[in-house]
Each structure stands twice: as C-alpha cells, then as structure tokens.
Design an enzyme around this catalytic site. Structure first.
Site, PDB file in Angstrom:
ATOM      1  N   SER A   1       0.671  -0.833   0.296  1.00 54.47           N
ATOM      2  CA  SER A   1      -0.265   0.223  -0.034  1.00 54.47           C
ATOM      3  C   SER A   1       1.064   1.080   0.549  1.00 54.47           C
ATOM      4  O   SER A   1       2.138   1.172   0.396  1.00 54.47           O
ATOM      5  CB  SER A   1      -0.844  -0.096   1.014  1.00 54.47           C
ATOM      6  OG  SER A   1      -1.288   0.800   1.431  1.00 54.47           O
TER       7      SER A   1
ATOM      8  N   TYR B   1      -1.759  -0.708  10.346  1.00 55.13           N
ATOM      9  CA  TYR B   1      -1.963  -1.320   9.254  1.00 55.13           C
ATOM     10  C   TYR B   1      -0.489  -0.659   8.629  1.00 55.13           C
ATOM     11  O   TYR B   1      -0.108  -1.540   7.272  1.00 55.13           O
ATOM     12  CB  TYR B   1      -2.477  -0.455   8.541  1.00 55.13           C
ATOM     13  CG  TYR B   1      -2.484  -0.671   7.246  1.00 55.13           C
ATOM     14  CD1 TYR B   1      -3.097  -2.211   6.706  1.00 55.13           C
ATOM     15  CD2 TYR B   1      -2.783   0.069   5.629  1.00 55.13           C
ATOM     16  CE1 TYR B   1      -3.931  -2.420   4.808  1.00 55.13           C
ATOM     17  CE2 TYR B   1      -2.791  -0.120   5.066  1.00 55.13           C
ATOM     18  CZ  TYR B   1      -3.593  -1.502   4.241  1.00 55.13           C
ATOM     19  OH  TYR B   1      -3.467  -1.451   3.068  1.00 55.13           O
TER      20      TYR B   1
END
Length: 266
Positions: free
Chosen positions: A143, A156
């Site tokens: 990501s 995350y």
C-alpha cells in the site's frame, strides 16, 4: 505436471484478489483461489475463473496459520505439480485512524501483522522451493501507506512498511530464480474500503482524494490487478520494485491549472 502455469492468490474471494485471479485465468493460468471468510464470494470468483478456462482449487485458509500456508502449497503441487506465481494479497486493517492510538490494543496490532506480514512470509516459505524450480515470481500487495506513512491505522501503516522491506530482502535473497515485487496502491474503490468506513465517508474520502492527486482518480480493483498481472506475466527483468499505483499521490497535491498569460489566445 500441468502444461499451464499455476498461481496461488491469497484473499482471492473479493476485490483485488478476485480481479487478479480472473485476469490470470484468461491468460492461461490454473489457480488456487484462497479465502479466509468470504466463502460465497470466493465460490463466485472460482466459478468465473473456471468459465475463463482455468482449472481451479478453492481453499479456505488463514495465512497467519503456517499450517494453512503449507497445505495450500502442498495442494497446488499435488494437483498440478508446479507453482509459478504467488500473489500475497490477503490483508486486514483496523479503521482506527492514525491519531486514535487508544483504539488499537496489542492483540489487534499483532493480528494485523500476523496476516499482512507473517502471513506473506509464511506463504513465501511454503512456496519458495517450487517457485525456484519454475523460475517463478512473487507479488506482494502492499500500500502507499507503507511508503508515505498514512493510512487507516498505525498498525496497518507499519505492516505495509514491513512488507515493502520484506519485498526488497526477498528480491535479493531469492534471485536469480525468483522475481519479487510489490504493488503499492493508493485509494482503491472496493467493498473493503466502503465497508470499513461507511458509504457516506467513503464517498467523501474518494471525492477529496480525487481533487488532490495529480491524475484525479482513485484505483479500481482491476487497475491494481492489471499491474499485478504485468509483474507476474511479463516484467522479465523487474525485481525488487515497489510499484506505486496512487495516481501521483506521492508527488503531493495536484498543481492548479496555469492561468493564461497576457496575449495568449484561448
């Protein structure tokens, strides 16, 4: 041994995983379609891959469980005798926000790392001997959070930073037999995102994102799948790449349109 190449895709029931599976099926791959919880969606993903011409295996498994990872690799070898590609797509988050540290306890932090980082490592370990034999490839779905330090939660963000570092290490240590790359999407307009923040917030976040990034668009699952498939099925000389799919978000805010200077004709 199968004449068709074989790919294992984790988290292939929905979103990016499902789009990647379908695209590889249309390019001559047989597929192990893994899911953790979304059984009905994974069955639909598998059916679409079969319709596209692939032989498939549908396997429930939690990648944070090393036994499940080893069973997936063993099942692919038993069925087809080879593994040519591993797409580590399975991932989870907590939509806690980056400033709300109290919303994350140790168990949640460890669970996110267990799936996003340890799970990817365990899948690589289980598949590596077979990928070496096939001179295959690994694509980790990371990501932009891991590159820019922004995202749905600090856990995350940290997990995706770890995946980026893992990708670079594996690219060095598994060469020359195995190519290892990662894709780093920005905002992806999938159900995962909408379910996480709610429809109203999702629409607001997407609108703001598209106003500020240079290309003025968010990613679709198919956009990310296209990049993954290129890294799997082409990109013969590409390894250790962290491919940013963020519509230019890493460049900063989109520049305003230039104003015509005196004397210019519109």
């Amino acid at each position: 041994m199968s004449d068709r190449k074989v790919a294992i895709i984790t988290g292939a029931g929905t979103g990016v995983g499902a789009a990647t599976a379908l695209s590889l099926a249309g390019r001559g791959y047989n597929l192990l379609v893994n899911y953790s919880r979304s059984e009905a969606e994974a069955q639909a993903s598998e059916a679409a891959c079969k319709e596209a011409g692939a032989d498939t295996l549908l396997m429930q498994g939690d990648v944070s469980d090393d036994g499940d990872c080893r069973r997936m690799a063993e099942a692919a070898i038993e069925r087809w005798g080879r593994i040519d590609a591993l797409v580590n797509n399975a991932g989870i988050t907590s939509f806690a926000g980056v400033a709300n540290w109290d919303a994350l306890d140790a168990a949640t932090f460890e669970r996110i790392f267990g799936v996003n980082v340890v799970g990817a490592f365990q899948m690589v370990r289980a598949c590596a001997p077979h990928l070496k034999a096939a001179r295959g490839c690994i694509v980790n779905v990371s990501s932009i959070a891991g590159a820019l330090g922004i995202g749905s939660s600090v856990a995350y963000i940290a997990s995706k930073g770890a995946i980026n570092s893992l990708t670079l290490h594996l690219a060095r240590s598994l060469a020359p037999e195995i190519r290892v790359n990662a894709v780093c999407p920005g905002l992806i307009t999938t159900r995962w995102f909408v379910d996480g923040v709610g429809r109203e917030s999702a629409d607001q976040i997407q609108a703001q994102y598209e106003k500020t990034v240079p290309l003025q668009t968010a990613c679709s699952a198919e956009d990310v799948a296209d990049a993954i498939v290129w890294l799997v099925n082409g990109a013969r000389t590409t390894t250790g790449e962290l491919l940013l799919l963020d519509s230019g978000m890493h460049l900063g805010r989109a520049a305003p349109a230039p104003k015509p200077s005196a004397g210019e004709v519109g």
